[in-house]
Scaffold this motif. Structure first.
Motif, PDB file in Angstrom:
ATOM      1  N   ASP B 238       0.832  -1.210   0.000  1.00  0.00           N
ATOM      2  CA  ASP B 238       0.000   0.000   0.000  1.00  0.00           C
ATOM      3  C   ASP B 238       0.861   1.251   0.000  1.00  0.00           C
ATOM      4  O   ASP B 238       0.522   2.268  -0.637  1.00  0.00           O
ATOM      5  CB  ASP B 238      -0.924   0.007   1.221  1.00  0.00           C
ATOM      6  CG  ASP B 238      -1.888  -1.172   1.190  1.00  0.00           C
ATOM      7  OD1 ASP B 238      -2.243  -1.586   0.063  1.00  0.00           O
ATOM      8  OD2 ASP B 238      -2.256  -1.688   2.264  1.00  0.00           O
ATOM      9  N   VAL B 239       1.993   1.181   0.729  1.00  0.00           N
ATOM     10  CA  VAL B 239       2.929   2.311   0.746  1.00  0.00           C
ATOM     11  C   VAL B 239       3.400   2.586  -0.683  1.00  0.00           C
ATOM     12  O   VAL B 239       3.416   3.722  -1.152  1.00  0.00           O
ATOM     13  CB  VAL B 239       4.148   1.978   1.659  1.00  0.00           C
ATOM     14  CG1 VAL B 239       5.233   3.044   1.500  1.00  0.00           C
ATOM     15  CG2 VAL B 239       3.728   1.849   3.106  1.00  0.00           C
ATOM     16  N   PHE B 240       3.776   1.500  -1.389  1.00  0.00           N
ATOM     17  CA  PHE B 240       4.284   1.590  -2.762  1.00  0.00           C
ATOM     18  C   PHE B 240       3.250   2.236  -3.686  1.00  0.00           C
ATOM     19  O   PHE B 240       3.534   3.200  -4.411  1.00  0.00           O
ATOM     20  CB  PHE B 240       4.638   0.164  -3.229  1.00  0.00           C
ATOM     21  CG  PHE B 240       5.205   0.090  -4.617  1.00  0.00           C
ATOM     22  CD1 PHE B 240       6.525   0.433  -4.863  1.00  0.00           C
ATOM     23  CD2 PHE B 240       4.429  -0.337  -5.679  1.00  0.00           C
ATOM     24  CE1 PHE B 240       7.057   0.349  -6.134  1.00  0.00           C
ATOM     25  CE2 PHE B 240       4.954  -0.427  -6.966  1.00  0.00           C
ATOM     26  CZ  PHE B 240       6.272  -0.077  -7.184  1.00  0.00           C
ATOM     27  N   VAL B 241       2.022   1.721  -3.611  1.00  0.00           N
ATOM     28  CA  VAL B 241       0.951   2.240  -4.482  1.00  0.00           C
ATOM     29  C   VAL B 241       0.672   3.704  -4.156  1.00  0.00           C
ATOM     30  O   VAL B 241       0.489   4.543  -5.046  1.00  0.00           O
ATOM     31  CB  VAL B 241      -0.327   1.371  -4.332  1.00  0.00           C
ATOM     32  CG1 VAL B 241      -1.493   1.996  -5.092  1.00  0.00           C
ATOM     33  CG2 VAL B 241      -0.066  -0.038  -4.814  1.00  0.00           C
ATOM     34  N   SER B 242       0.698   4.017  -2.867  1.00  0.00           N
ATOM     35  CA  SER B 242       0.421   5.385  -2.441  1.00  0.00           C
ATOM     36  C   SER B 242       1.471   6.355  -3.007  1.00  0.00           C
ATOM     37  O   SER B 242       1.141   7.449  -3.472  1.00  0.00           O
ATOM     38  CB  SER B 242       0.394   5.413  -0.913  1.00  0.00           C
ATOM     39  OG  SER B 242       0.372   6.712  -0.466  1.00  0.00           O
ATOM     40  N   CYS B 243       2.739   5.929  -2.954  1.00  0.00           N
ATOM     41  CA  CYS B 243       3.817   6.785  -3.501  1.00  0.00           C
ATOM     42  C   CYS B 243       3.625   7.014  -4.989  1.00  0.00           C
ATOM     43  O   CYS B 243       3.829   8.133  -5.493  1.00  0.00           O
ATOM     44  CB  CYS B 243       5.181   6.131  -3.254  1.00  0.00           C
ATOM     45  SG  CYS B 243       5.695   6.236  -1.558  1.00  0.00           S
ATOM     46  N   ILE B 244       3.244   5.960  -5.719  1.00  0.00           N
ATOM     47  CA  ILE B 244       3.064   6.098  -7.173  1.00  0.00           C
ATOM     48  C   ILE B 244       1.891   7.027  -7.471  1.00  0.00           C
ATOM     49  O   ILE B 244       1.964   7.874  -8.366  1.00  0.00           O
ATOM     50  CB  ILE B 244       2.872   4.707  -7.814  1.00  0.00           C
ATOM     51  CG1 ILE B 244       4.206   3.951  -7.747  1.00  0.00           C
ATOM     52  CG2 ILE B 244       2.414   4.818  -9.273  1.00  0.00           C
ATOM     53  CD1 ILE B 244       4.147   2.540  -8.235  1.00  0.00           C
ATOM     54  N   LYS B 245       0.824   6.894  -6.669  1.00  0.00           N
ATOM     55  CA  LYS B 245      -0.364   7.735  -6.896  1.00  0.00           C
ATOM     56  C   LYS B 245      -0.034   9.200  -6.662  1.00  0.00           C
ATOM     57  O   LYS B 245      -0.574  10.087  -7.328  1.00  0.00           O
ATOM     58  CB  LYS B 245      -1.487   7.296  -5.965  1.00  0.00           C
ATOM     59  CG  LYS B 245      -2.286   6.140  -6.538  1.00  0.00           C
ATOM     60  CD  LYS B 245      -3.446   5.809  -5.647  1.00  0.00           C
ATOM     61  CE  LYS B 245      -4.224   4.621  -6.203  1.00  0.00           C
ATOM     62  NZ  LYS B 245      -5.147   4.095  -5.208  1.00  0.00           N
ATOM     63  N   GLU B 246       0.872   9.437  -5.709  1.00  0.00           N
ATOM     64  CA  GLU B 246       1.248  10.822  -5.407  1.00  0.00           C
ATOM     65  C   GLU B 246       1.824  11.544  -6.631  1.00  0.00           C
ATOM     66  O   GLU B 246       1.604  12.736  -6.805  1.00  0.00           O
ATOM     67  CB  GLU B 246       2.343  10.824  -4.314  1.00  0.00           C
ATOM     68  CG  GLU B 246       1.821  10.988  -2.925  1.00  0.00           C
ATOM     69  CD  GLU B 246       2.945  10.982  -1.910  1.00  0.00           C
ATOM     70  OE1 GLU B 246       4.022  11.535  -2.206  1.00  0.00           O
ATOM     71  OE2 GLU B 246       2.746  10.405  -0.823  1.00  0.00           O
ATOM     72  N   VAL B 247       2.578  10.818  -7.428  1.00  0.00           N
ATOM     73  CA  VAL B 247       3.236  11.484  -8.567  1.00  0.00           C
ATOM     74  C   VAL B 247       2.436  11.402  -9.860  1.00  0.00           C
ATOM     75  O   VAL B 247       2.716  12.117 -10.812  1.00  0.00           O
ATOM     76  CB  VAL B 247       4.647  10.904  -8.838  1.00  0.00           C
ATOM     77  CG1 VAL B 247       5.586  11.263  -7.740  1.00  0.00           C
ATOM     78  CG2 VAL B 247       4.591   9.413  -9.076  1.00  0.00           C
ATOM     79  N   SER B 248       1.447  10.524  -9.919  1.00  0.00           N
ATOM     80  CA  SER B 248       0.729  10.374 -11.200  1.00  0.00           C
ATOM     81  C   SER B 248      -0.529  11.232 -11.236  1.00  0.00           C
ATOM     82  O   SER B 248      -0.967  11.778 -10.284  1.00  0.00           O
ATOM     83  CB  SER B 248       0.398   8.909 -11.456  1.00  0.00           C
ATOM     84  OG  SER B 248      -0.297   8.386 -10.371  1.00  0.00           O
TER      85      SER B 248
END
Lengths: 740, 248
Positions: B238-248
């Motif tokens: 979830d941390v990983f997905v959250s980081c990606i969502k932050e930049v996209s």
């Protein structure tokens, strides 16, 4: 550079090679047995063939009014031949057979050859008729001629001009594509010539000429060279070829596996992550290849000498080799740099190739190139005291020839060694750089393209396609009669090679035909530039022709003969225009500025692209003197394609150039004789046309940048905005194109 | 003291024949501290392998700097390679050498003293349980056996830094667990380990600190706890997905 590390790597490489049982057996042990066997087999085959031909009774027929005299001549010739036949060989045996239609019997194989005879009177009236028709092209040497019926149109034996009136004519028809026919007719002609000579001597004797006409002047030739010198001259020419061939075969065994094999297995990347430097890796691999090459060469050479000593292979008994130990040392000192250069070159090939298979592909041209350089020793009159001393391999070949006849040019030998070592060092540096070239280190790129196939693979295959097309164009005419005629050659080259070849490439690689053929509109100003380029390219091309003639001078008659063959006077203008202007303009442009340019445009930077596409275009115009001028035209056409991004201006320029050249020729305008000022006038016009093309350019999409970008130029460099997407995307202008 | 691995503004762009310029790594920064396991976590094609290849001097950076034990990867590649061991699925072994010969060759080629090499080879053969097939040629070994030999050759010259590129890719569960145990053991010996993975659980279990890399950029890095705090998510996935969502 650490010597201990290199030693460790060399031992490792040799261990790996020796443990590859298949390589050891197929590449080292098998040739040791096979090469002498091939030589032995060739010797037996030759002897067997000679015996077979000796035992053959050749069947022939004689026709014409002069037949009886010829039969008598044959009879005398047979008797003479029986007296002069070498010991251990049988005289040729001939049998005359009846043949109503000798030409049909010859075709059917019922006859080996036949003789057509004409009495002096018949030949005189025939000559008269021929002189009127001016079609005579039959060569008769003193009344006896040979004509190859296998290909009468190309029969190259014949001249009847030397015949005196009243002299009868005998023509021997044979088929060069049949062993018995060729050999039998040759033997019979020899026999007739001998008999005729005897007749002549007898006739002169009867008329009171006391001396044998052959002996009217006592002529003799004395060779003052020692047998050793004669042998040295002979061996000096073949020794480099022999050694280079053996070294090449030996070195390629180790070279193919050395870098390309490691890339393919993935162990090269492992080695590159160790603390060994890239130059140490290359040096170790070079030493390994060199060791293997030296071992295989010496083993093969020793092996052959053993077979020679045992008498399995015979050499001419007159050859006595006497080389001093000093000469052997000098030869060895020259051979080692050759082996170093060859092993370095093969290592470079292996470092450049991404796979084992790719290495194999590159080896053939390297082999051919090296053998051509080595053949320099065969060129008469070439001395080491010339620029050849700087040409690697060729210099050693010439040096060996000189040493073998006892001529030691020490300063030039030192220059030769220095040139060889410099070449080897440069090749090693290049190989080392190859290991730093990222696209060559891993096989990932190739594998992806292979899996993807189609369009992604096309840039890697395009040159192979063109090599294949070129080979067919070169080979086909000598095997298919129809292709020796202008129309046949035109139809074959244009429609089978270039048109069908282009369509095949599009189909096999599933290319987008619009992109592959550069079907794009251009600005109107481009057309003006192209119209100006038509005359100015041809005129500036004259300077190129002049320049090329300095290096490759060709006799004027040869050029005229070529022009008259290419542009026959009896062809109507429309036909020439169709064959030499319109179709090449369309079809050759499809192939060269279409597919070839499309395949290479992301592999080469624009300048190299223009040079390479132009040069390949030149090479397709096989006649040597045409290569440079057509390569020039090819480069101009590629420049137009690169700047306009479209094939259409290229079609107009190509067709226009050819049409303009033809019209000048047909109406007797000799451009070569124009005043230099007029020709010079074409230069500013040419430059202005190129300027127009540049000014109104719509560059070929997806070109590489004109020069290598430094990191500072890069879009990702801090302080510069990011560029989304990249050049070459549909509908997006090329960044590099804008730079152009 | 300088960190064993120091990366600043590291960038890699290469030109692909069919795709044009490809920005594989874009101005990334991170460092690895002595004795820690630092994980590069990212999906396939995120830039993990390119980063590690630059650190191991196989590829040359387009811009930025990277230092291994204070040596610049572009300026002093040989010194860099002396101090690290690199393991990846693409770094194959020599098929015609035995396991023992492989370890011996890589120890010697990386400068391990000749006198100490036999003892070092014996030690590694024992530690990795290679004894039964030490004299067997590599091409006769199973993939699990090859994996052990490959790790032994990576550490043969006893380097202070070890780089593992997706070490468990293609391994079955048991071999993957064994690999994880080996990494933990190497860390206990004081080695600094930089490793890449796309398997979240592996990163969660092994890494002291993690960098999340996506499309050539490092989106976040720190301990698992700090990443959780930053994103508010508990599981690393979830941390990983959250980081990606932050930049996209």
């Amino acid at each position: 550079m650490n010597r201990a590390t290199i030693g460790l790597l060399v031992r490792h490489e040799l261990r790996m090679l020796l443990r590859d049982r298949r390589t050891v057996v197929l590449s080292i042990l098998l040739p040791l047995v096979v090469l002498p066997l091939i030589l032995l087999g060739a010797k037996f085959m030759n002897e067997w063939r000679r015996e077979q031909l000796d035992a053959t009774t050749y069947r022939y027929a004689v026709t014409g009014a002069y037949a009886d005299s010829v039969r008598a001549l044959i009879g005398r010739g047979v008797l003479l031949a029986a007296e002069e036949t070498e010991e251990g060989r049988q005289p040729a045996s001939f049998l005359e057979v009846e043949a109503v239609r000798p030409d049909t019997s010859l075709s059917a194989g019922d006859l080996d050859f036949y003789l057509e005879t004409l009495t002096g009177a018949e030949a005189d009236s025939l000559d008269l008729a021929r002189a009127e028709a001016d079609t005579s092209d039959v060569a008769v040497e003193g009344g006896v001629a040979e004509t190859d019926r296998a290909d009468e149109e190309r029969a190259d034996v014949t001249v009847a001009d030397a015949r005196y009136p009243g002299v009868p004519v005998v023509t021997v028809y044979f088929r060069a594509n049949r062993d018995e026919s060729r050999t039998g007719s040759g033997r019979l002609v020899d026999l007739l010539v001998d008999a005729r000579k005897q007749d002549r001597a007898d006739a002169l004797r009867i008329r009171g000429f006391a001396v044998d006409p052959e002996e009217s002047i006592k002529l003799s030739r004395v060779d003052v060279a020692t047998p050793e010198q004669a042998a040295g001259f002979y061996f000096g020419r073949i020794l480099p070829l022999f050694l280079v061939f053996l070294t090449l075969t030996g070195a390629s065994v180790a070279a193919m596996d050395s870098v390309a094999g490691e890339k393919e297995r993935g162990s090269l990347e492992t080695l590159l992550t160790t603390s060994v430097s890239r130059f140490e890796i290359i040096a170790a691999k070079q030493l390994t290849i060199l060791s293997v090459a030296l071992f295989i060469t010496l083993a093969q050479a020793g092996n052959l000498f053993v077979y020679l000593a045992l008498g399995f292979i015979e050499f001419s008994g007159e050859l006595e080799i006497d080389v001093s130990p000093g000469a052997v040392l000098v030869l060895l000192a020259l051979y080692v740099p050759v082996a170093v250069v060859i092993s370095s070159l093969l290592l470079l090939v292996s470092a450049y190739a991404k796979t084992y298979r790719e290495t194999q592909l590159y080896l053939l041209p390297v082999f051919l190139g090296l053998m051509i350089l080595t053949a320099a020793g065969l060129l008469p009159g070439v001395s080491l005291r010339s620029l050849i001393a700087l040409v690697p391999v060729a210099n050693v070949s010439v040096a060996v020839r000189e040493i073998m006849v006892g001529h030691y040019d020490i300063p030039m030998l030192l220059v030769t060694c220095a040139a060889m070592l410099a070449a080897a060092f440069m090749l090693l540096r290049l190989s080392s750089r190859m290991l730093a070239m990222e696209r060559l280190i891993t096989t990932q790129d190739t594998d992806e393209a292979d899996l993807e196939g189609g369009a992604a693979l096309f840039p890697k295959r395009v040159l192979l396609w063109f090599v294949g097309m070129w080979a067919i164009i070169v080979i086909a005419p000598s095997n298919v009669d129809a292709l020796t005629r202008l129309e046949g050659q035109w139809a074959f080259n244009m429609f089978v090679i270039f048109f069908a070849g282009s369509l095949l490439m599009i189909r096999v690689h599933r290319l987008d035909w619009r992109k592959a053929l550069a079907i794009r509109p251009v600005r109107p100003q481009i057309w003006l530039a192209v119209l100006l380029l038509v005359p100015s390219t041809l005129m500036t091309g004259m300077f190129v022709v002049e320049l090329s003639s300095v290096f490759l001078p060709f006799p004027e008659e040869m050029l005229e003969k070529f022009a008259s063959q290419l542009l026959p006077d009896d062809f109507p203008v429309w036909k020439i225009m169709l064959m030499l202007a319109l179709t090449p303009g369309v079809v050759e442009e499809m192939a060269f500025r279409g597919l070839l340019l499309h395949g290479l445009h992301r592999r080469l930077r624009p300048l190299a692209l223009i040079l390479v596409v132009g040069l390949i275009f030149g090479l397709f115009h096989q006649a040597l003197f045409r290569i440079i001028p057509t390569a020039y035209l090819g480069m101009v056409l590629t420049t137009v394609a690169v700047l306009s991004g479209s094939i259409f201006p290229c079609i107009l320029l190509h067709a226009g150039n050819n049409a303009f050249a033809f019209l000048l020729y047909r109406y007797g305008v000799d451009i070569e004789n124009w005043p230099p000022e007029l020709l010079l006038l074409s230069v500013p016009v040419f430059l202005f046309s190129i300027y127009l093309l540049y000014r109104y350019r719509t560059p070929y999409p997806g070109l590489l940048p004109f020069r290598k970008r430094s990191p500072a130029d890069h879009p990702d460099h801090p302080g510069q905005p990011d560029h989304p997407g990249h050049p070459g995307q549909p509908g997006q202008p090329s960044q590099s194109g804008e730079r152009l | 003291m300088t960190d064993p691995v120091y990366v600043k503004d590291l960038t890699k762009t290469y030109y692909d024949e069919s795709r044009g310029p490809v920005h594989a790594v874009r101005q990334i920064d991170f460092d690895c501290r002595p004795g820690e396991i630092f994980g590069l976590l990212g999906a396939n094609g995120a830039g993990k392998t390119t980063t590690l290849r630059m650190l191991t001097t196989i590829l040359k950076p387009t811009a930025g700097t990277a230092e291994i034990m204070g040596y610049d990867v572009a300026e002093e590649p040989v010194e860099v390679r002396r101090r690290l061991g690199f393991y990846s699925a693409t770094t194959a072994l020599y098929p015609r050498l035995s396991a023992r010969e492989t370890i011996e060759f890589f120890a010697r080629i990386n400068g391990y003293p000749a006198s100490g090499t036999p003892a070092r080879v014996d030690e590694l053969i024992e530690r990795f349980g290679i004894g039964d097939y030490a004299r067997t040629r590599i091409d006769k070994l199973s993939s699990g056996m090859k994996q052990k030999v490959a790790i032994a050759r990576t550490v043969a010259h006893d380097p202070p830094i070890l780089v593992f590129d997706e070490p468990t890719v293609g391994l079955d569960v048991l071999n993957a667990l064994e690999m994880q145990a080996i990494l933990t053991e190497l860390k206990a010996q004081g080695k600094t380990i930089l490793f890449s993975t796309h398997i979240m659980s592996e990163a969660e279990k092994l890494c002291d600190r993690i960098a999340i890399i996506h499309e050539g950029r490092i989106l976040a890095h720190g301990t698992l706890e700090s990443l959780r705090e930053r994103t508010g998510a508990h599981y690393l996935e979830d941390v990983f997905v959250s980081c990606i969502k932050e930049v996209s």
